[in-house]
Write an enzyme that holds these catalytic residues in place. Structure first.
Site, mmCIF file in Angstrom:
data_model
loop_
_atom_site.group_PDB
_atom_site.id
_atom_site.type_symbol
_atom_site.label_atom_id
_atom_site.label_comp_id
_atom_site.label_asym_id
_atom_site.label_seq_id
_atom_site.Cartn_x
_atom_site.Cartn_y
_atom_site.Cartn_z
ATOM 1 N N GLY A 242 0.840 -1.201 0.000
ATOM 2 C CA GLY A 242 0.000 0.000 0.000
ATOM 3 C C GLY A 242 0.868 1.241 0.000
ATOM 4 N N GLY A 247 3.022 2.165 5.319
ATOM 5 C CA GLY A 247 4.261 1.465 5.685
ATOM 6 C C GLY A 247 4.988 2.149 6.837
ATOM 7 N N GLU A 264 5.762 -3.405 0.541
ATOM 8 C CA GLU A 264 5.686 -3.073 -0.896
ATOM 9 C C GLU A 264 4.880 -1.785 -0.983
ATOM 10 O OE1 GLU A 264 7.053 -4.725 -3.398
ATOM 11 O OE2 GLU A 264 7.580 -6.660 -2.515
ATOM 12 N N CYS A 298 1.413 0.562 -8.837
ATOM 13 C CA CYS A 298 2.570 1.029 -8.075
ATOM 14 C C CYS A 298 3.739 1.301 -9.018
ATOM 15 C CB CYS A 298 2.948 0.023 -7.001
ATOM 16 S SG CYS A 298 3.159 -1.634 -7.650
#
Ligand code: NAD
Length: 510
Positions: A242, A247, A264, A298
């Protein structure tokens, strides 16, 4: 209401329901009170039940029990479960793809591609189940063997993002399962039906192969459910996909209890276009990577750093291609750009375009909302190309929408410096026919990203390689290569068959 050019909400809800039941999901899952929406119209598809944070502890308890059986099940037998999952995914590829299109707004081709990626990772993981190799090293002592063994790690918590609602789960789950770890999945709030469909297929595979029921558990829910997984001392590995914001919250909490995490996170991916680049290739690569998936990958290309000798022509050709992109219902043939996930994404995009203009940028094309009259609760936008005078503050941010900023450079060193001068480090590429330039880009002082490509865009990675990135992308690696090691623990073993007790480093103790 019927909206010409966009499907009807009732029709979309019926499609979702049929696809979900075909995957084998329990009808009772659709008797909840939390709306599942589609970005295609903004309408409601179904109502589901969310778990509460308090339920996480029970789920972890069940997973710990399953682990006791699963960790001693031979890895190739564990592989048989993943093999069956791969078969069911192939059988229900279209069903699951429908759910992905409806909830994430992906085109049918991209949604099928996402499910194909799941099938591919199952194939890879089945092979891995016979290749979880440890090494044997020469011992310095006679009559001794020095080796390492990889053992299952424990319960894996998977938190996933809306934009790859099922593939990210499968990258983690297929590998974790062959590694001997049970998985608890907290998907994005935006994509509950896709996760119900995928989890139902795995439940069927579990039943078909006689694996312990709780090696797979799905907990729909909000951030609080994710946080309970993050904090649970029996979650050995927390794999979270996300935003960098997420994170930044998750990493210190997991580290604080000495858990393991795999992150990630966001990207601000760029392509360098050199004077020798094949511009046909570069234009196609840029358009797919920058406008595809409505800029919501992403690995979406967010910056193009082009040599001053080619930048004008490149911008013109990219803009010309952008003007031909069909925008609309992503389940319709020929449409290449679907909706943004929701209103906040649209607001972020608009704010970024305003900031870019204030920072000296010039919007070459795109940025306008379309189809608003047909679907006031859906957010379709024309992908934007913006020329920037330099790498200003807005260019250094990840805006999760289809905006590509174009900068010009004179020397390759300058282009690489610009390329690396952002907080993220996920994916990168260079378009060049000059081999020395390509090698320079891939070298230790070249791109600082986890993924560096030559003559191909930044998105669309294959599962055979390790996937992930550096800096604010979080440092994690998933999928192929030796990424499986994150899901196992290493034990170093010294075996003495000499009948003597020589000490290492020649130490005497007598
Ligand atoms: P998001 O960060 O809003 O949410 C992701 C997930 O984290 C959701 O399931 C959410 O409920 C959960 N979450 C949020 N805050 C949490 C917290 N404090 N504790 C525990 N869980 C929490 O991201 P999104 O909008 O769904 O996805 C878009 C972002 O994801 C972009 O930044 C994109 O670059 C990134 N992304 C990265 C990868 C990758 O592999 N690197 C892949 C896909 C998406």
């Amino acid at each position: 209401a019927t909206r010409p050019g966009l499907p009807d909400d009732t029709d979309l809800a019926a499609r979702a329901r049929a696809a979900l039941l075909a995957c084998g999901a329990d009808e009772a899952a659709l008797a909840g009170d939390q709306p599942a929406r589609t970005p295609i119209t903004g309408g409601e598809l179904a109502r589901v039940t969310w778990a509460t944070a308090a339920e996480v502890d029970d789920a972890v308890g069940r997973a710990v029990e399953a682990f006791a059986t699963w960790r001693t099940t031979p890895a190739p037998v564990r592989g048989a479960l993943v093999k069956r999952l791969g078969e069911l995914l192939a059988e229900h590829k279209d069903d699951l793809a429908v759910l992905v299109s409806l909830e994430a707004g992906k085109t049918t081709s991209e949604a099928r591609g996402e499910v194909q990626e799941m099938i591919d990772i199952c194939d890879l993981a089945v092979g891995m189940s016979r290749q979880l190799y440890g090494r044997t090293m020469p011992s310095e002592r006679p009559g001794h063997r020095l080796m390492e063994t990889w053992h299952p790690l424990g319960v894996v918590g998977v938190i996933s993002a809306f934009n790859f609602p099922v593939a990210v789960w499968s990258w983690n789950t297929a590998v974790a399962l062959v590694c001997g770890d049970p998985v608890i999945w907290k998907p994005s709030e935006a994509t509950p039906l896709s996760s119900l469909g995928a989890a139902a297929l795995l439940d069927r595979a579990i039943a078909d192969t006689g694996a312990p029921q709780h090696v797979s558990q799905l907990l729909l829910g909000g951030r609080d459910v994710g946080e309970a997984l993050v904090d649970h001392p029996d979650v050995a590995l927390l794999s979270a996909t996300g935003s960098t914001r997420m994170g930044r919250e998750v990493a210190p909490r997991v580290a604080g209890r000495f858990g393991r995490y795999l992150l990630e996170l966001g990207g601000n991916n760029a392509a360098i276009v050199a004077p020798s680049a094949d511009l046909d290739l570069a234009v196609r690569g840029i358009v797919f990577a920058a406008a595809g998936t409505a800029g919501q990958r992403c690995t979406t290309m967010r910056r193009v750093i082009a040599h001053s000798s080619v930048v004008d022509e490149l911008v013109e050709r990219v803009a010309a291609a952008y003007r031909t992109l069909a925008i609309g219902d992503p389940t319709t043939d020929g449409v290449l750009v679907g909706p943004l996930i929701g209103a906040p994404a649209y607001e972020t995009m608009t704010a970024a375009l305003t900031a870019a203009t204030e920072q000296g940028g010039q919007i070459v094309c795109g940025g306008t909302r379309v189809l608003e009259d047909l679907a006031p609760d859906a957010y379709y936008v024309e992908p934007a190309v913006v020329r920037m005078p330099g790498q200003t503050a807005i260019v250094r941010q990840e805006t999760f929408a289809p905006i590509v900023y174009v900068l010009a450079y004179e020397e390759l060193d300058e282009a690489i410096a610009l390329h690396n001068a952002v907080p993220h480090g996920l994916s990168s590429s260079i378009f060049t026919a000059d081999q020395a330039e390509a090698e320079r880009f891939l070298a230790a002082d070249g791109s600082d990203c986890g993924i560096s490509n030559v003559n191909i865009g930044t998105s669309g990675a294959e599962i055979g390689g390790a996937f992930g990135g550096e800096k604010e992308t979080g440092g994690g690696r998933e999928s192929g290569s030796d990424a499986w090691k994150a899901y196992m623990r290493r034990a170093t073993n010294t075996v003495n068959y000499s009948g003597e007790l020589p000490l290492a480093q020649g130490v005497e103790f007598a």
